[in-house]
Motif scaffolding. Structure first.
Motif, PDB file in Angstrom:
ATOM      1  N   HIS A 104      10.075  -1.714  -3.806  1.00  0.00           N
ATOM      2  CA  HIS A 104      10.374  -1.372  -2.418  1.00  0.00           C
ATOM      3  C   HIS A 104       9.982   0.065  -2.103  1.00  0.00           C
ATOM      4  O   HIS A 104       9.996   0.926  -2.989  1.00  0.00           O
ATOM      5  CB  HIS A 104      11.873  -1.535  -2.147  1.00  0.00           C
ATOM      6  N   PRO A 105       9.690   0.350  -0.838  1.00  0.00           N
ATOM      7  CA  PRO A 105       9.385   1.738  -0.460  1.00  0.00           C
ATOM      8  C   PRO A 105      10.599   2.645  -0.653  1.00  0.00           C
ATOM      9  O   PRO A 105      11.748   2.197  -0.631  1.00  0.00           O
ATOM     10  CB  PRO A 105       9.027   1.643   1.028  1.00  0.00           C
ATOM     11  N   MET A 106      10.324   3.927  -0.807  1.00  0.00           N
ATOM     12  CA  MET A 106      11.366   4.952  -0.902  1.00  0.00           C
ATOM     13  C   MET A 106      12.376   4.801   0.252  1.00  0.00           C
ATOM     14  O   MET A 106      11.986   4.552   1.397  1.00  0.00           O
ATOM     15  CB  MET A 106      10.689   6.311  -0.799  1.00  0.00           C
ATOM     16  N   GLY A 107      13.655   4.929  -0.094  1.00  0.00           N
ATOM     17  CA  GLY A 107      14.696   4.853   0.933  1.00  0.00           C
ATOM     18  C   GLY A 107      15.200   3.450   1.196  1.00  0.00           C
ATOM     19  O   GLY A 107      16.084   3.257   2.032  1.00  0.00           O
ATOM     20  N   ARG A 108      14.649   2.454   0.464  1.00  0.00           N
ATOM     21  CA  ARG A 108      15.037   1.055   0.674  1.00  0.00           C
ATOM     22  C   ARG A 108      15.223   0.360  -0.680  1.00  0.00           C
ATOM     23  O   ARG A 108      14.571  -0.655  -0.954  1.00  0.00           O
ATOM     24  CB  ARG A 108      13.952   0.350   1.501  1.00  0.00           C
ATOM     25  N   ALA A 112       0.842  -1.213   0.000  1.00  0.00           N
ATOM     26  CA  ALA A 112       0.000   0.000   0.000  1.00  0.00           C
ATOM     27  C   ALA A 112       0.871   1.255   0.000  1.00  0.00           C
ATOM     28  O   ALA A 112       0.558   2.246  -0.681  1.00  0.00           O
ATOM     29  CB  ALA A 112      -0.926  -0.015   1.202  1.00  0.00           C
ATOM     30  N   ILE A 113       1.948   1.225   0.759  1.00  0.00           N
ATOM     31  CA  ILE A 113       2.857   2.377   0.801  1.00  0.00           C
ATOM     32  C   ILE A 113       3.510   2.590  -0.565  1.00  0.00           C
ATOM     33  O   ILE A 113       3.552   3.711  -1.082  1.00  0.00           O
ATOM     34  CB  ILE A 113       3.930   2.188   1.896  1.00  0.00           C
ATOM     35  N   VAL A 114       4.010   1.507  -1.154  1.00  0.00           N
ATOM     36  CA  VAL A 114       4.672   1.634  -2.467  1.00  0.00           C
ATOM     37  C   VAL A 114       3.673   2.113  -3.524  1.00  0.00           C
ATOM     38  O   VAL A 114       3.995   2.966  -4.354  1.00  0.00           O
ATOM     39  CB  VAL A 114       5.307   0.288  -2.882  1.00  0.00           C
ATOM     40  N   ARG A 115       2.473   1.594  -3.477  1.00  0.00           N
ATOM     41  CA  ARG A 115       1.445   1.984  -4.450  1.00  0.00           C
ATOM     42  C   ARG A 115       1.124   3.476  -4.322  1.00  0.00           C
ATOM     43  O   ARG A 115       1.043   4.206  -5.309  1.00  0.00           O
ATOM     44  CB  ARG A 115       0.200   1.134  -4.251  1.00  0.00           C
TER      45      ARG A 115
END
Lengths: 238, 96
Positions: free
Chosen positions: B42-46, A72-75
Motif C-alpha cells: 500500500h502507499p505511504m499513509g495507508r 507506480a506510486i508504491v514502486r
C-alpha cells in the motif's frame, strides 16, 4: 548589456529547474506529503515516475483502472526510501505469545499522530495546532521528545483527531481505521478473534527524537502497556 | 524508524508485537530487526487499506495477528500480497 538582453537574463534566472520542481513537493511551494519522495529519490526516479503517471492517467480516463497508478506510486516510494536508515541492529529481541490470540489481551499503538478530541498532546506547549502548522515544524518535531496520546477504545470517530507533519494524513483523516483500526479491533474482540482489545489505544507522532525514544521513552511505554494488561501488541507506523 | 524502537522495547519487556506497515519503508524498518513485520503493498499513509475498505482492514489485521502466533524467531518478515483496492466501498459516506 542591452535592455532586451537583461530581460532575457532575468527570465533565465527565474526559470525553475527540474530539480527545484521535484524538490518543491517536499516542504516547499508545492508541498504534497504523498509525493515528497520526489525529492528523496534521484532526479531520474522523479523523471521516470512523472512520465509513467501521465501515461497511466491517459489509460485511466479510458478504462477507469486505478491499480496501475497505485502500483507506480508504491514502486517509486519504495525505491526512493530504499536502503537502511540511521539505525541498524543485529540483535533480534523476541517474546513468545504465551496463549492463543483468541485468549490474549492485545494493545494497539501507532506512530500516526492520532489523539482524542479534548486531549491535545500540545506539542511545544501549543494547543490546537493545525496540520498546516505542523507541516512547517518538522525540524522542531524531529528534535523533540514524542508524547504518547491515550485514546480510549470507546472514542467515537467524530472525537478522533489526527495531526502529523511527516506524511499525507488524507486517508486516515477520512477513515481512522486506515492506520488506527479501533473499530476493527473492537469488532475482532466482540467476535472472539482476540481475547480483549486493551483500552486505551496509544498513538504518537513518530517524527521525534529517536535517541531519546530508544533509550528511555519506548521502554517506559512498554512498561506502561504491560501494567495496563497488554499481553501482545499491534504496532502500526505511517 | 520510531516503530522499530517501540517494537524492540516491547519485545524486551516481554510483550510480543507485530508491526503492520506499508512495504515502502521495508528496508529501513527491517534493518532494525523488530520481531515480526507484516508488509502491505500500500502507499505511504495507508498501511491497512484505502479509506472504508473494511474487509481489507479485517484481513490485514487478522494476518498480522496470525503472525503473533506463528513466528518462531525475531526479524520475521511476511508480505501480505493482496493488492490495494480503491473505493467506493459499501461503508463509504456519500460525498455528494
Amino acid at each position: 548589456m542591452s535592455t532586451d538582453n537583461r530581460n532575457s537574463a532575468n527570465e533565465e534566472a527565474a526559470k525553475e529547474t527540474f530539480d527545484e520542481f521535484r524538490s518543491s513537493f517536499s516542504y516547499g511551494s508545492r508541498t504534497d506529503l504523498l509525493f515528497k519522495f520526489l525529492k528523496s529519490g534521484s532526479e531520474q526516479l522523479a523523471d521516470d515516475f512523472l512520465t509513467e503517471i501521465l501515461d497511466l492517467t491517459g489509460d485511466l480516463i479510458d478504462n477507469g483502472d486505478t491499480a496501475p497508478i497505485v502500483e507506480a506510486i508504491v514502486r517509486a516510494q519504495s525505491e526512493a526510501y530504499s536502503g537502511p536508515g540511521n539505525f541498524e541492529y543485529d540483535s533480534k529481541p523476541f517474546a513468545i505469545l504465551d496463549q492463543p490470540v483468541s485468549e490474549s489481551k492485545i494493545a494497539l499503538l501507532t506512530t500516526t499522530g492520532h489523539f482524542a478530541h479534548g486531549d491535545d498532546p500540545k506539542p511545544f506547549g501549543m494547543d490546537g495546532l493545525t496540520q498546516e502548522q505542523v507541516v512547517k515544524m518538522t525540524s522542531e518535531f524531529g528534535k523533540a521528545d514524542p508524547v504518547l496520546s491515550e485514546i480510549p477504545t470507546t472514542t467515537s470517530v467524530n472525537e478522533t483527531m489526527v495531526r502529523h507533519g511527516g506524511y499525507d494524513i488524507r486517508a486516515t483523516a477520512a477513515d481512522r481505521n486506515v492506520s488506527l483500526p479501533i473499530d476493527r479491533m473492537n469488532e475482532l474482540a466482540d467476535e472472539g478473534v482476540i481475547g480483549e482489545f486493551v483500552s486505551p489505544a496509544y498513538s504518537f507522532v513518530g517524527l521525534a527524537s529517536q535517541l531519546r525514544l530508544r533509550k528511555e521513552i519506548a521502554p517506559a511505554w512498554a512498561a506502561k502497556a504491560k501494567a495496563g494488561g497488554a499481553q501482545a501488541a499491534v504496532l502500526i507506523p505511517i | 524508524m520510531s516503530v522499530g524502537h517501540v517494537a524492540r522495547a516491547f519485545e524486551e519487556a516481554g510483550i510480543p508485537s507485530v508491526v503492520i506497515m506499508s512495504k515502502v519503508f521495508k528496508d529501513r524498518t527491517a534493518a532494525m530487526n523488530p520481531a515480526r513485520i507484516l508488509l502491505t503493498p500500500h502507499p505511504m499513509g495507508r498501511p491497512l487499506s484505502a479509506p472504508f475498505d473494511v474487509e481489507k482492514q479485517r484481513e490485514v489485521l487478522k494476518a498480522g495477528l496470525n503472525l503473533l502466533e506463528t513466528a518462531t524467531d525475531g526479524g520475521t518478515v511476511v508480505e501480505y500480497d493482496q493488492p490495494y483496492r480503491t473505493g467506493p466501498f459499501v461503508d463509504q459516506p456519500d460525498r455528494r
